[in-house]
Design a protein around this motif. Sequence first.
Motif, PDB file in Angstrom:
ATOM      1  N   GLY A 142     -13.941  -2.799  11.847  1.00  0.00           N
ATOM      2  CA  GLY A 142     -14.871  -1.745  11.481  1.00  0.00           C
ATOM      3  C   GLY A 142     -15.828  -1.427  12.623  1.00  0.00           C
ATOM      4  N   TYR A 143     -16.819  -0.609  12.343  1.00  0.00           N
ATOM      5  CA  TYR A 143     -17.780  -0.224  13.372  1.00  0.00           C
ATOM      6  C   TYR A 143     -19.057   0.273  12.713  1.00  0.00           C
ATOM      7  CZ  TYR A 143     -15.590   4.244  12.213  1.00  0.00           C
ATOM      8  OH  TYR A 143     -15.089   5.322  11.540  1.00  0.00           O
ATOM      9  N   GLU A 144     -20.125   0.398  13.514  1.00  0.00           N
ATOM     10  CA  GLU A 144     -21.401   0.931  13.046  1.00  0.00           C
ATOM     11  C   GLU A 144     -21.808   2.100  13.940  1.00  0.00           C
ATOM     12  OE1 GLU A 144     -21.181  -2.511  13.722  1.00  0.00           O
ATOM     13  OE2 GLU A 144     -20.665  -2.850  11.609  1.00  0.00           O
ATOM     14  N   LEU A 145     -22.369   3.133  13.324  1.00  0.00           N
ATOM     15  CA  LEU A 145     -22.831   4.304  14.051  1.00  0.00           C
ATOM     16  C   LEU A 145     -24.258   4.646  13.639  1.00  0.00           C
ATOM     17  CD1 LEU A 145     -19.704   6.654  13.784  1.00  0.00           C
ATOM     18  CD2 LEU A 145     -20.342   5.192  15.706  1.00  0.00           C
ATOM     19  N   VAL A 146     -25.051   5.072  14.608  1.00  0.00           N
ATOM     20  CA  VAL A 146     -26.421   5.507  14.351  1.00  0.00           C
ATOM     21  C   VAL A 146     -26.488   7.022  14.492  1.00  0.00           C
ATOM     22  CG1 VAL A 146     -28.822   5.356  15.114  1.00  0.00           C
ATOM     23  CG2 VAL A 146     -27.363   3.321  15.178  1.00  0.00           C
ATOM     24  N   GLY A 147     -27.178   7.677  13.566  1.00  0.00           N
ATOM     25  CA  GLY A 147     -27.308   9.125  13.618  1.00  0.00           C
ATOM     26  C   GLY A 147     -28.742   9.568  13.381  1.00  0.00           C
ATOM     27  N   LEU A 148     -29.062  10.760  13.831  1.00  0.00           N
ATOM     28  CA  LEU A 148     -30.401  11.333  13.655  1.00  0.00           C
ATOM     29  C   LEU A 148     -30.242  12.799  13.290  1.00  0.00           C
ATOM     30  CD1 LEU A 148     -33.531  10.938  14.019  1.00  0.00           C
ATOM     31  CD2 LEU A 148     -33.208  11.819  16.339  1.00  0.00           C
ATOM     32  N   ASN A 149     -30.967  13.252  12.272  1.00  0.00           N
ATOM     33  CA  ASN A 149     -30.923  14.665  11.912  1.00  0.00           C
ATOM     34  C   ASN A 149     -32.285  15.094  11.380  1.00  0.00           C
ATOM     35  OD1 ASN A 149     -30.928  14.271   8.868  1.00  0.00           O
ATOM     36  ND2 ASN A 149     -29.070  13.160   9.404  1.00  0.00           N
ATOM     37  N   GLY A 150     -32.478  16.404  11.281  1.00  0.00           N
ATOM     38  CA  GLY A 150     -33.757  16.905  10.783  1.00  0.00           C
ATOM     39  C   GLY A 150     -33.771  18.417  10.688  1.00  0.00           C
ATOM     40  N   TYR A 151     -34.944  18.934  10.340  1.00  0.00           N
ATOM     41  CA  TYR A 151     -35.095  20.379  10.206  1.00  0.00           C
ATOM     42  C   TYR A 151     -36.553  20.761  10.471  1.00  0.00           C
ATOM     43  CZ  TYR A 151     -37.623  19.863   5.795  1.00  0.00           C
ATOM     44  OH  TYR A 151     -38.578  19.549   4.850  1.00  0.00           O
ATOM     45  N   GLN A 157     -25.199  13.084  16.377  1.00  0.00           N
ATOM     46  CA  GLN A 157     -24.189  12.190  15.819  1.00  0.00           C
ATOM     47  C   GLN A 157     -23.831  11.121  16.842  1.00  0.00           C
ATOM     48  OE1 GLN A 157     -20.673  14.261  14.576  1.00  0.00           O
ATOM     49  NE2 GLN A 157     -19.624  12.412  13.881  1.00  0.00           N
ATOM     50  N   ASN A 158     -23.679   9.880  16.391  1.00  0.00           N
ATOM     51  CA  ASN A 158     -23.405   8.746  17.275  1.00  0.00           C
ATOM     52  C   ASN A 158     -24.477   8.669  18.361  1.00  0.00           C
ATOM     53  OD1 ASN A 158     -22.276   6.573  18.565  1.00  0.00           O
ATOM     54  ND2 ASN A 158     -20.364   7.588  19.123  1.00  0.00           N
ATOM     55  N   LEU A 159     -25.703   8.481  17.920  1.00  0.00           N
ATOM     56  CA  LEU A 159     -26.875   8.513  18.802  1.00  0.00           C
ATOM     57  C   LEU A 159     -26.760   7.553  19.982  1.00  0.00           C
ATOM     58  CD1 LEU A 159     -29.836   9.499  19.241  1.00  0.00           C
ATOM     59  CD2 LEU A 159     -30.553   7.604  17.775  1.00  0.00           C
ATOM     60  N   LEU A 160     -26.217   6.379  19.781  1.00  0.00           N
ATOM     61  CA  LEU A 160     -26.119   5.371  20.843  1.00  0.00           C
ATOM     62  C   LEU A 160     -24.843   5.500  21.667  1.00  0.00           C
ATOM     63  CD1 LEU A 160     -27.442   2.252  18.876  1.00  0.00           C
ATOM     64  CD2 LEU A 160     -28.718   3.952  20.200  1.00  0.00           C
ATOM     65  N   ASP A 161     -24.051   6.537  21.409  1.00  0.00           N
ATOM     66  CA  ASP A 161     -22.825   6.814  22.152  1.00  0.00           C
ATOM     67  C   ASP A 161     -21.880   5.617  22.125  1.00  0.00           C
ATOM     68  OD1 ASP A 161     -21.154   8.522  23.542  1.00  0.00           O
ATOM     69  OD2 ASP A 161     -21.892   7.890  25.505  1.00  0.00           O
ATOM     70  N   LYS A 162     -21.683   5.057  20.959  1.00  0.00           N
ATOM     71  CA  LYS A 162     -20.814   3.890  20.799  1.00  0.00           C
ATOM     72  C   LYS A 162     -19.356   4.273  21.011  1.00  0.00           C
ATOM     73  CE  LYS A 162     -19.486   0.325  17.446  1.00  0.00           C
ATOM     74  NZ  LYS A 162     -19.883  -0.829  18.282  1.00  0.00           N
ATOM     75  N   GLN A 163     -18.624   3.423  21.735  1.00  0.00           N
ATOM     76  CA  GLN A 163     -17.198   3.636  21.946  1.00  0.00           C
ATOM     77  C   GLN A 163     -16.422   2.918  20.835  1.00  0.00           C
ATOM     78  OE1 GLN A 163     -16.187   5.653  24.625  1.00  0.00           O
ATOM     79  NE2 GLN A 163     -18.408   5.944  24.682  1.00  0.00           N
ATOM     80  N   TYR A 164     -15.601   3.638  20.095  1.00  0.00           N
ATOM     81  CA  TYR A 164     -14.852   3.042  19.003  1.00  0.00           C
ATOM     82  C   TYR A 164     -13.599   3.862  18.726  1.00  0.00           C
ATOM     83  CZ  TYR A 164     -16.584   6.766  15.948  1.00  0.00           C
ATOM     84  OH  TYR A 164     -16.853   7.994  15.384  1.00  0.00           O
ATOM     85  N   GLN A 165     -12.646   3.252  18.009  1.00  0.00           N
ATOM     86  CA  GLN A 165     -11.442   3.948  17.589  1.00  0.00           C
ATOM     87  C   GLN A 165     -11.552   4.306  16.118  1.00  0.00           C
ATOM     88  OE1 GLN A 165      -7.587   2.343  18.653  1.00  0.00           O
ATOM     89  NE2 GLN A 165      -8.501   1.158  20.319  1.00  0.00           N
TER      90      GLN A 165
END
Length: 214
Positions: A141-150, A163-171
């Motif tokens: 599995g994997y973990e992704l960090v995201g940020l959004n707003g308005y 999307q993918n704030l930390l630029d994680k490399q994953y499949q």
Amino acid sequence: KESVNVENTPLDGAKTNSFELGWRTRQQNYNAQLAAYYSLSDKTYKYKKASLELNSNKKRIYGLEGQIKYYLTDAWYSRAQGHLVQSETKHNGSWDELSIYNASPSTAMAAVGYDNFDWGTELNLQHVGDLSDEAGYKLEGYELVGLNGYYTLPVGQINFGIQNLLDKQYQTIWSRKAQNAYSEQPEPSKQTAAALFDYAGVGRTFSLSYSATF
């Protein structure tokens, strides 16, 4: 040459009975919901070399999914949601893990945000769990960090996200499944399958949009 296509994989239908029970509440400081489900099928699909087979082994999928949102103040909040799922097939009288090709991993998400109705933002962490089966195959599995707003304008609002704030490399999960599936085919070796179906997930991606209701 062998291939997987409609002509060489005639299949009968599978009958599935599904049951679900849920609960929901809305309180002053939080709202939450929870659901449990269970489904039972009279047949199981199985990938084998260049064909897709349907056998008489029963299959069951059951799980628990829920979410909660808690208001820390009038503007600050935290929220979480999760989906625990178990997929099994009956073989020789016992329930075994369903093949990774047909099963789905459990997932979870946690977030903290701020929203004063003029503008808002949220930071979230998404988790996709590991997946394994009786044959010894395993998907990491994997973990992704995201940020959004308005931000609200006199007319409409601006929406943004990373999307993918930390630029994680994953499949992707599909990529890992495909590598395992096609490594068993007559032609590709495991190394060839890995190279052909190595699809990376989406890297750091920025989005910006404007919306208005009229």
